[in-house]
Design a protein around this motif. Structure first.
Motif, mmCIF file in Angstrom:
data_model
loop_
_atom_site.group_PDB
_atom_site.id
_atom_site.type_symbol
_atom_site.label_atom_id
_atom_site.label_comp_id
_atom_site.label_asym_id
_atom_site.label_seq_id
_atom_site.Cartn_x
_atom_site.Cartn_y
_atom_site.Cartn_z
ATOM 1 N N THR A 154 4.782 11.340 29.034
ATOM 2 C CA THR A 154 3.224 10.732 29.636
ATOM 3 C C THR A 154 3.091 11.564 30.144
ATOM 4 O OG1 THR A 154 5.233 9.736 31.733
ATOM 5 C CG2 THR A 154 4.213 8.929 29.483
ATOM 6 N N THR A 155 2.995 12.731 29.885
ATOM 7 C CA THR A 155 2.210 13.757 30.789
ATOM 8 C C THR A 155 0.546 13.570 30.277
ATOM 9 O OG1 THR A 155 3.897 15.172 30.903
ATOM 10 C CG2 THR A 155 1.370 16.098 31.759
ATOM 11 N N GLN A 156 -0.417 13.319 31.435
ATOM 12 C CA GLN A 156 -2.049 13.531 30.879
ATOM 13 C C GLN A 156 -2.441 15.168 30.696
ATOM 14 O OE1 GLN A 156 -3.202 11.507 34.050
ATOM 15 N NE2 GLN A 156 -3.572 9.573 32.752
ATOM 16 N N PHE A 157 -3.022 15.266 30.117
ATOM 17 C CA PHE A 157 -3.245 16.539 28.959
ATOM 18 C C PHE A 157 -4.698 17.330 29.475
ATOM 19 C CE2 PHE A 157 0.281 15.927 26.763
ATOM 20 C CZ PHE A 157 1.797 17.100 27.202
ATOM 21 N N THR A 158 -5.295 18.010 29.754
ATOM 22 C CA THR A 158 -6.139 18.735 29.708
ATOM 23 C C THR A 158 -7.129 19.871 29.050
ATOM 24 O OG1 THR A 158 -6.048 20.392 31.954
ATOM 25 C CG2 THR A 158 -6.944 17.840 32.282
ATOM 26 N N GLY A 159 -6.654 20.084 28.557
ATOM 27 C CA GLY A 159 -6.786 21.412 26.539
ATOM 28 C C GLY A 159 -6.223 22.100 26.950
ATOM 29 N N LEU A 160 -6.089 22.940 25.253
ATOM 30 C CA LEU A 160 -5.318 23.141 24.641
ATOM 31 C C LEU A 160 -4.975 24.727 24.075
ATOM 32 C CD1 LEU A 160 -3.122 21.485 21.623
ATOM 33 C CD2 LEU A 160 -5.540 22.835 20.676
ATOM 34 N N ARG A 161 -3.940 25.281 24.412
ATOM 35 C CA ARG A 161 -3.323 26.466 24.518
ATOM 36 C C ARG A 161 -3.066 27.012 22.824
ATOM 37 N NH1 ARG A 161 0.319 29.914 27.487
ATOM 38 N NH2 ARG A 161 -1.845 30.137 29.551
ATOM 39 N N LEU A 162 -4.185 28.050 22.000
ATOM 40 C CA LEU A 162 -2.994 28.426 21.107
ATOM 41 C C LEU A 162 -2.903 30.186 20.973
ATOM 42 C CD1 LEU A 162 -6.865 27.915 18.993
ATOM 43 C CD2 LEU A 162 -4.694 26.598 18.753
ATOM 44 N N ASP A 163 -2.038 30.061 20.158
ATOM 45 C CA ASP A 163 -0.832 31.554 20.574
ATOM 46 C C ASP A 163 -0.690 32.000 19.482
ATOM 47 O OD1 ASP A 163 -0.236 33.554 22.335
ATOM 48 O OD2 ASP A 163 1.929 32.306 23.202
ATOM 49 N N ALA A 164 -0.471 33.102 18.933
ATOM 50 C CA ALA A 164 -0.504 34.236 17.886
ATOM 51 C C ALA A 164 0.919 34.310 18.202
ATOM 52 C CB ALA A 164 -0.912 35.444 17.793
ATOM 53 N N ALA A 165 2.032 34.333 17.048
ATOM 54 C CA ALA A 165 3.310 34.268 17.221
ATOM 55 C C ALA A 165 3.604 36.299 17.399
ATOM 56 C CB ALA A 165 4.474 34.124 15.209
#
Length: 180
Positions: A154-165
């Motif tokens: 139920t965490t409120q998120f503010t952004g998104l991380r993109l990460d390559a392998a």
């Protein structure tokens, strides 16, 4: 009222602006990032989001995502669940599911061509399970990828991380909010 049409010099009425359904929140390019954080995109202003990404990798590799919260801290708990499939260039259907992951699978990225990614994010800033639906294409192998994720929190998120392998990624991202 139909879709509004604007011309130079028009005075924008509230009724016209309220008819617009998607609002651009952020448009950025990133170069040789490892990882790339798209911050301050989810808020109480919008409930659902559309994200369009064109991305290349320094090597052909998998691309993953994690939600960001608070001071842009990645949510790394093993509470990501994925369900989906991919279809190879030869037409072979491959289904998969994975529970208790620490990230979300987004795409296989190419070194030569931009890999197009379309993402729908549902309720990332509401105290309820967020969902992320991804459609992407791997131009190296010709894979069409469709995957859905739910995050058991139920965490409120503010952004998104993109990460390559491995290695780095370069690309462009556009984030839109759906007006209710």
């Amino acid at each position: 009222m139909g879709y509004p049409s604007f011309t130079a010099g028009d005075i924008l009425a509230a009724s016209d602006m309220n008819a617009v359904g998607l609002w651009l929140i952020k448009s950025e390019t990133f170069t040789t990032a490892d990882p790339y954080d798209c911050t301050s995109i989810f808020s109480s202003t919008y409930r659902n989001y559309k994200i369009l990404i064109d991305v290349k990798g320094s090597s052909a590799q998998a691309l993953y995502a994690q939600f960001l919260s608070g001071t842009n801290t990645p949510f790394t708990s093993a509470l990501y669940y994925r369900y989906g499939f991919y279809v190879t260039g030869g037409g072979t259907f491959n289904g998969y599911s994975a529970a208790t992951q620490t990230n979300m699978f987004v795409a296989n990225v190419s070194t030569t061509y931009d890999s197009p990614i379309s993402i729908e994010v549902f309720r990332p800033h509401v105290s309820n399970r967020p969902y992320m639906f991804v459609e992407s294409f791997d131009p190296n192998a010709g894979y069409q990828i469709l995957v859905q994720h739910q995050v058991d929190t139920t965490t409120q998120f503010t952004g998104l991380r993109l990460d390559a392998a491995s290695g780095t990624i370069t690309g462009r991202i556009r984030v839109y909010g759906y007006k209710d």
